[in-house]
Design a protein around this motif. Structure first.
Motif, PDB file in Angstrom:
ATOM      1  N   TYR A   1     -76.254   7.732  49.332  1.00  0.00           N
ATOM      2  CA  TYR A   1     -75.912   7.455  47.941  1.00  0.00           C
ATOM      3  C   TYR A   1     -76.292   6.036  47.533  1.00  0.00           C
ATOM      4  N   ARG A   2     -76.668   5.904  46.259  1.00  0.00           N
ATOM      5  CA  ARG A   2     -76.830   4.608  45.607  1.00  0.00           C
ATOM      6  C   ARG A   2     -75.604   4.362  44.734  1.00  0.00           C
ATOM      7  N   PHE A   3     -75.518   3.133  44.204  1.00  0.00           N
ATOM      8  CA  PHE A   3     -74.299   2.772  43.480  1.00  0.00           C
ATOM      9  C   PHE A   3     -74.625   2.106  42.147  1.00  0.00           C
ATOM     10  N   PHE A   4     -73.805   2.430  41.170  1.00  0.00           N
ATOM     11  CA  PHE A   4     -73.829   1.770  39.870  1.00  0.00           C
ATOM     12  C   PHE A   4     -72.402   1.355  39.550  1.00  0.00           C
ATOM     13  N   LYS A   5     -72.212   0.068  39.248  1.00  0.00           N
ATOM     14  CA  LYS A   5     -70.862  -0.420  38.983  1.00  0.00           C
ATOM     15  C   LYS A   5     -70.407   0.046  37.600  1.00  0.00           C
ATOM     16  N   LEU A   6     -69.277   0.750  37.562  1.00  0.00           N
ATOM     17  CA  LEU A   6     -68.745   1.281  36.312  1.00  0.00           C
ATOM     18  C   LEU A   6     -67.874   0.264  35.574  1.00  0.00           C
ATOM     19  N   GLY A   7     -67.262  -0.607  36.313  1.00  0.00           N
ATOM     20  CA  GLY A   7     -66.326  -1.563  35.718  1.00  0.00           C
ATOM     21  C   GLY A   7     -65.326  -2.008  36.763  1.00  0.00           C
ATOM     22  N   GLU A   8     -64.159  -2.445  36.313  1.00  0.00           N
ATOM     23  CA  GLU A   8     -63.138  -2.941  37.241  1.00  0.00           C
ATOM     24  C   GLU A   8     -61.765  -2.407  36.848  1.00  0.00           C
ATOM     25  N   GLU A   9     -60.976  -2.124  37.879  1.00  0.00           N
ATOM     26  CA  GLU A   9     -59.615  -1.622  37.694  1.00  0.00           C
ATOM     27  C   GLU A   9     -58.644  -2.810  37.722  1.00  0.00           C
ATOM     28  N   ALA A  10     -57.699  -2.823  36.773  1.00  0.00           N
ATOM     29  CA  ALA A  10     -56.728  -3.922  36.665  1.00  0.00           C
ATOM     30  C   ALA A  10     -55.465  -3.563  37.432  1.00  0.00           C
TER      31      ALA A  10
ATOM     32  N   LEU B   1     -42.477 -13.399  33.459  1.00  0.00           N
ATOM     33  CA  LEU B   1     -42.707 -13.796  32.065  1.00  0.00           C
ATOM     34  C   LEU B   1     -42.470 -15.283  31.841  1.00  0.00           C
ATOM     35  N   THR B   2     -42.061 -15.972  32.892  1.00  0.00           N
ATOM     36  CA  THR B   2     -41.813 -17.403  32.750  1.00  0.00           C
ATOM     37  C   THR B   2     -43.127 -18.159  32.802  1.00  0.00           C
ATOM     38  N   GLY B   3     -43.105 -19.381  32.311  1.00  0.00           N
ATOM     39  CA  GLY B   3     -44.297 -20.215  32.335  1.00  0.00           C
ATOM     40  C   GLY B   3     -45.042 -20.192  31.017  1.00  0.00           C
ATOM     41  N   LYS B   4     -45.828 -21.226  30.813  1.00  0.00           N
ATOM     42  CA  LYS B   4     -46.536 -21.389  29.557  1.00  0.00           C
ATOM     43  C   LYS B   4     -47.600 -20.312  29.347  1.00  0.00           C
ATOM     44  N   SER B   5     -48.275 -19.858  30.427  1.00  0.00           N
ATOM     45  CA  SER B   5     -49.358 -18.879  30.283  1.00  0.00           C
ATOM     46  C   SER B   5     -48.848 -17.527  29.828  1.00  0.00           C
ATOM     47  N   ASN B   6     -47.532 -17.234  30.007  1.00  0.00           N
ATOM     48  CA  ASN B   6     -46.983 -15.941  29.620  1.00  0.00           C
ATOM     49  C   ASN B   6     -46.158 -16.021  28.329  1.00  0.00           C
TER      50      ASN B   6
ATOM     51  N   ASN C   1     -50.933  -0.234  38.004  1.00  0.00           N
ATOM     52  CA  ASN C   1     -52.325  -0.063  37.610  1.00  0.00           C
ATOM     53  C   ASN C   1     -52.427   0.054  36.094  1.00  0.00           C
ATOM     54  N   LEU C   2     -53.114  -0.907  35.485  1.00  0.00           N
ATOM     55  CA  LEU C   2     -53.302  -0.895  34.034  1.00  0.00           C
ATOM     56  C   LEU C   2     -54.514  -0.072  33.606  1.00  0.00           C
ATOM     57  N   GLY C   3     -55.253   0.463  34.570  1.00  0.00           N
ATOM     58  CA  GLY C   3     -56.442   1.236  34.241  1.00  0.00           C
ATOM     59  C   GLY C   3     -57.707   0.403  34.301  1.00  0.00           C
ATOM     60  N   MET C   4     -58.817   1.036  34.011  1.00  0.00           N
ATOM     61  CA  MET C   4     -60.121   0.402  34.192  1.00  0.00           C
ATOM     62  C   MET C   4     -60.600  -0.257  32.904  1.00  0.00           C
ATOM     63  N   ALA C   5     -61.308  -1.364  33.086  1.00  0.00           N
ATOM     64  CA  ALA C   5     -62.034  -2.011  31.990  1.00  0.00           C
ATOM     65  C   ALA C   5     -63.506  -1.648  32.170  1.00  0.00           C
ATOM     66  N   PRO C   6     -64.018  -0.675  31.408  1.00  0.00           N
ATOM     67  CA  PRO C   6     -65.400  -0.204  31.601  1.00  0.00           C
ATOM     68  C   PRO C   6     -66.424  -1.313  31.423  1.00  0.00           C
ATOM     69  N   LEU C   7     -67.420  -1.338  32.314  1.00  0.00           N
ATOM     70  CA  LEU C   7     -68.560  -2.267  32.281  1.00  0.00           C
ATOM     71  C   LEU C   7     -68.166  -3.722  32.472  1.00  0.00           C
ATOM     72  N   SER C   8     -66.923  -3.964  32.869  1.00  0.00           N
ATOM     73  CA  SER C   8     -66.481  -5.329  33.105  1.00  0.00           C
ATOM     74  C   SER C   8     -67.149  -5.899  34.351  1.00  0.00           C
ATOM     75  N   GLN C   9     -67.724  -7.097  34.219  1.00  0.00           N
ATOM     76  CA  GLN C   9     -68.381  -7.811  35.317  1.00  0.00           C
ATOM     77  C   GLN C   9     -69.553  -7.002  35.904  1.00  0.00           C
TER      78      GLN C   9
ATOM     79  N   LYS D   1     -55.950  -6.750  28.990  1.00  0.00           N
ATOM     80  CA  LYS D   1     -55.394  -6.530  30.319  1.00  0.00           C
ATOM     81  C   LYS D   1     -55.287  -7.834  31.112  1.00  0.00           C
ATOM     82  N   ASP D   2     -56.130  -8.789  30.779  1.00  0.00           N
ATOM     83  CA  ASP D   2     -56.054 -10.089  31.451  1.00  0.00           C
ATOM     84  C   ASP D   2     -54.738 -10.808  31.153  1.00  0.00           C
ATOM     85  N   LYS D   3     -54.049 -10.428  30.071  1.00  0.00           N
ATOM     86  CA  LYS D   3     -52.770 -11.061  29.748  1.00  0.00           C
ATOM     87  C   LYS D   3     -51.753 -10.884  30.869  1.00  0.00           C
ATOM     88  N   PHE D   4     -51.880  -9.797  31.650  1.00  0.00           N
ATOM     89  CA  PHE D   4     -50.874  -9.462  32.655  1.00  0.00           C
ATOM     90  C   PHE D   4     -51.258  -9.955  34.052  1.00  0.00           C
TER      91      PHE D   4
END
Length: 880
Positions: free
Chosen positions: A654-663, A672-677, A802-810, A844-847
């Motif tokens: 098999y060959r491979f094609f990257k579909l995206g990334e799972e969060a 939820l503490t901290g400035k970034s949240n 699992n937040l699910g996949m972000a298609p074509l990410s990276q 999804k990057d928020k989490f």
């Protein structure tokens, strides 16, 4: 400096030209351009050609001459094996003399018909000798050694034309560009000898071992001269026999010029360029155009087609497995993959192991059988046979036999594709048609030659019956159009040849000859239309009313219960819960230790996620599933494959094609503490303050709640169709299997909900599945819902959410990425109008998830853009 610069610059120019030639479009356009130029030059001189008179000339040929020229042609083709004996001696190949001759015959006859500048012969030699244990490096060197040798003999013959050993001047004067072609070919031999003695270039021809010996060079040139000399004598003998007014040396000279033109065109067998120049040369020498074309046709049949048919038989026999492997192959099948060329003809790739060559050869023998039946029915029979047949059979029986022969011929042309695909049902029907066709082609006019050929092909199929293991093959629109068009083409050819040759043929008969044997033009038209319709009606009924049309059944309630027990025992993955939607087939391995969920899209079986079961069993399970797919001429593809299994997929081709990334959110560190949240924290506080409530409902769900959720879902869909396959949809039985997250307003009305999907990994991972909300919900609704769901998962003891996949990410980030992945990167960056790729990733990057790649694993033979469209179509439809 200057002395070094010029060779380097010249070498770069050669490299540049070779790079241009390697481009497929150039390799196609160059022969077409040469052929178009030749036809343009010759067009006016071919206007007087009459097909009917040509067939009449062929019918008048003496049987003794046909036998003699047939034997001489076979001897001429056999002489080409001298090349293989030269490389056998020079490279010390450990191959028996008889095996060398078989390999030479197969390679040379296939190269004559499908030449493409010698690539076909080179590819076949490579795989055949490799099959006999010759190291790939050695046979590659031998093939490279042969490449510049094969035209040295024609170069010698060109010198014969230049010194007027045979007259070619009229053809050269009529077409001045042939002067350049002749001198170019003549100068090739001295250039070849100079390069052989040059220290700079001699290593190219001799595995880096210095100059070749003069004995090896002489043997090589002699082998080439023998090939071209005997081929020219075959053509000249045929020409001098049919064109009594032309001496043999004149016809030989015309062959030399035509062969040079055919070689320049790079077309397979010189088709087009050789024929046009030969026709013009014969006509300019005083030959009638119809007789000239008859010479070409006889030469093509005896020097190309008949030896190639023998090569097909040898190829079929060569690839028959040993007895100890027949049973194993019948049970497991052979690996089979289709490239762009195979999808039309089933032709194996030139530089891969030709395990399919034998069956491909059988398929082409069946195709030729159909063409033979149609040609036999289209051309006038021999009068003495027709008279004798009328005494044995009635004229209506002969006419009926003629029409049935046409019908069988059309069906054999279509069924040849099924033979190339090794389909058992196609084999059985083809055997019946070949036997029936042999009977009816005999009774229509005592054409025993065609009958014997059909019986021989039937015998070859029967001997190879163990190789036909496939139950069925996809019957898609693409195949129907191709083979429907081909059957229409051969039927049209039958009508054109039959209607165009019969009437002129009868003009040559004595006035008292009984003409009821022969059909008129309208009879051929009626037979063609009637036979084509009847053949397709029969094939349609045969294939569409076959007992088994589906390869499997969707899982019922009992099988889904069995799956649930399996997942609780063996564990699952992030997409396992979607299997309970019931729209995926389940393939259980023989020991039922691994289950593979899949859906079918055209000629693909697309697996969702990785196989389920112990990892040490997955490799064996994939191979078993590939054999299962191959039984139906289908290809196995794996969608959303995880990095953990990539090495296993790679081992299975098999060959491979990257579909995206799972969060994947690690719950232990989620806070939820901290400035970034701050944004998530503010959204939660605001919704709590405004009276919104969140709760998790465990199944079973009440009917009133189901209806309220359905109302939200329908408004969210807004008339759109539900998607499927890798996405969940609103299905009551499916919703009853896992917890539901509800978001209600201050009045207790459900404004949003999300379903949970366990990963069946003993309570470690849970995913968010189906998400629906009303359109007038306040900003931040999804932030609040996700935050509360993640907090619930953490409190419930899960370790990963699992937040699910972000298609074509990276995808396509590297400069060395595949061009398809670079294109996907552009879609990710600029395709926000159609789908919010970047927005989904940012949300999804928020989490603070950990991103894990997902891949599409597909065989090298699959065309990725087409597969992508099939995946889009598969996800866009839903099976209830």
């Amino acid at each position: 400096m200057k002395s070094n610069h010029k060779p380097t610059q010249s070498f770069k120019i050669v490299q540049f030209l070779m790079t241009i030639y390697r481009q497929r479009l150039t390799r196609i356009l160059l022969p077409l351009a040469v052929l178009a130029f030749i036809i343009w030059e010759a067009g006016r001189e071919l206007n007087d050609f009459n097909l009917a008179r040509m067939f009449h000339e062929l019918r008048r040929m003496d049987a003794t001459f046909l036998i003699e020229i047939g034997l001489f042609s076979l001897a001429a083709v056999a002489a080409m094996s001298a090349y293989d004996y030269v490389i056998r001696h020079h490279f010390k190949l450990q191959v028996k003399p008889g095996t060398t001759f078989r390999y030479a015959w197969i390679s040379n006859t296939f190269n004559n018909v499908f030449g493409f500048a010698g690539f076909t012969g080179a590819g076949l030699r490579t795989v055949l000798y490799k099959k006999s244990g010759v190291p790939l490096g050695v046979i590659t060197s031998a093939v490279v050694f042969l490449s510049p040798v094969v035209i040295t003999g024609l170069s010698l013959l060109a010198w014969g034309a230049i010194v007027h050993l045979y007259p070619v001047q009229p053809v050269l004067d009529a077409h001045p560009w042939l002067h350049w072609a002749l001198w170019g070919m003549a100068l090739y031999l001295p250039l070849f000898l100079i390069m052989q003695r040059s220290k700079r270039y001699s290593t190219w021809f001799n595995k880096g071992e210095g100059q070749l010996s003069w004995s090896t060079i002489s043997a090589s040139i002699s082998a080439s001269l023998l090939e071209w000399l005997l081929a020219g004598l075959t053509f000249a003998w045929i020409g001098s026999h049919l064109l009594h007014e032309l001496p043999i040396h004149a016809v030989f000279g015309i062959y030399v010029i035509a062969a040079i033109a055919g070689l320049i065109s790079l077309a397979p067998g010189g088709v087009g360029a050789f024929d046009v120049i030969a026709l013009l040369g014969l006509q300019m020498a005083g030959a009638n155009s119809d007789r000239a074309l008859a010479v070409l046709l006889v030469f093509r049949v005896f020097y190309y087609i008949i030896p190639w048919l023998i090569g097909l038989v040898l190829a079929a026999l060569e690839m028959i497995p040993r007895n100890e492997r027949l049973n194993q192959l019948a049970e497991t099948g052979w690996d089979y993959s289709l490239n762009a060329w195979q999808k039309v003809w089933g032709w194996p790739g030139q530089f891969r192991f030709l395990a399919d060559l034998g069956v491909w050869a059988l398929g082409k023998l069946v195709l030729i059988s159909g063409v033979v039946l149609l040609l036999s029915a289209a051309t006038p029979g021999l009068l003495y046979r027709l008279r004798f047949a009328e005494h044995l059979l009635s004229l209506p029986v002969m006419r009926l036999s003629h029409e049935i022969s046409v019908i069988i011929g059309i069906m054999l042309v279509v069924l040849s594709h099924g033979i190339s695909l090794r389909i058992r049902r196609a084999l059985r029907l083809t055997l019946i048609l070949l036997l029936t066709g042999a009977i009816f082609t005999f009774t229509k006019g005592l054409d025993f030659e065609e009958a014997l050929f059909l019986l021989f092909v039937a015998l070859m199929l029967w001997i190879s019956r163990s190789r036909f293991y496939r139950v069925s093959a996809p019957l898609n629109r693409h195949n129907i159009l191709i083979w429907g068009g081909l059957s229409l083409l051969v039927t049209g050819a039958y009508f054109i040849i039959g209607a165009g040759s019969n009437t002129p043929f009868m003009r040559h008969l004595h006035a008292k000859v009984h003409l009821d044997f022969f059909m008129n033009r309208s009879d051929y038209g009626v037979t063609a239309v009637f036979s084509l319709i009847l053949a397709w009606v029969f094939l349609t009924v045969y294939f569409f009313l076959r007992p088994q049309r589906s390869i499997a059944n969707l899982p019922d309630e009992h099988e889904l219960d069995k799956l649930k027990e399996f997942l609780e025992r063996q564990g699952g993955n992030l997409v396992s819960h979607m299997l309970f939607l019931g729209d995926k087939y389940l393939y259980w391995t023989k020991n039922e230790q691994v289950v593979i969920p899949y859906a079918r899209s055209r000629d693909k079986l697309i697996v969702l996620g990785d196989p389920l079961g112990p990892k040490e069993r997955v490799n064996e399970a994939i191979q078993e599933f590939q054999r299962f797919a191959d039984r139906y001429a289908l290809t196995a593809v794996f969608y959303q494959a995880s990095p953990e299994y990539l090495s296993i997929y790679h081992e299975n081709g098999y060959r491979f094609f990257k579909l995206g990334e799972e969060a994947l959110v690690p719950l232990e560190s989620f806070t939820l503490t901290g400035k970034s949240n701050q944004a998530l924290r503010s959204a939660k506080n605001r919704f709590d303050r405004e009276g919104y409530s969140f709760e998790i409902i465990q199944p079973p769900l009440e009917a009133s709640l189901i209806e309220e959720m359905r109302h939200v879902s329908n408004i969210w869909l807004d008339g759109r169709k539900e998607k499927g396959y890798s996405l969940g949809w609103f299905k009551e039985s499916y919703l009853q299997l896992a917890p539901i997250a509800l978001l209600k307003d201050s009045e207790g009305k459900v404004i949003a909900f999300a379903t949970m999907a366990p990963a069946y990994d003993h309570g470690r991972t849970v995913s968010i599945d189906l998400m629906r909300h009303l359109p007038d919900t306040p900003n931040g609704t999804m932030d609040y819902l996700f935050t509360r769901v993640i907090e619930w998962a953490k409190e419930s003891g899960y370790t990963t959410f699992n937040l699910g996949m972000a298609p074509l990410s990276q995808v396509g980030q590297s400069e060395k990425a595949l061009r398809e992945e670079k294109l996907a990167r552009l879609v990710f960056q600029y395709g926000g109008h159609f789908y919010g790729f970047q927005g989904l990733r940012r949300f999804k990057d928020k989490f603070k998830p950990q991103w894990e790649p997902r891949y599409l694993a597909y065989p090298a033979s699959v065309f990725l853009p087409i597969l992508t469209l099939e995946l889009v179509y598969l996800v866009s439809k839903r099976s209830d």
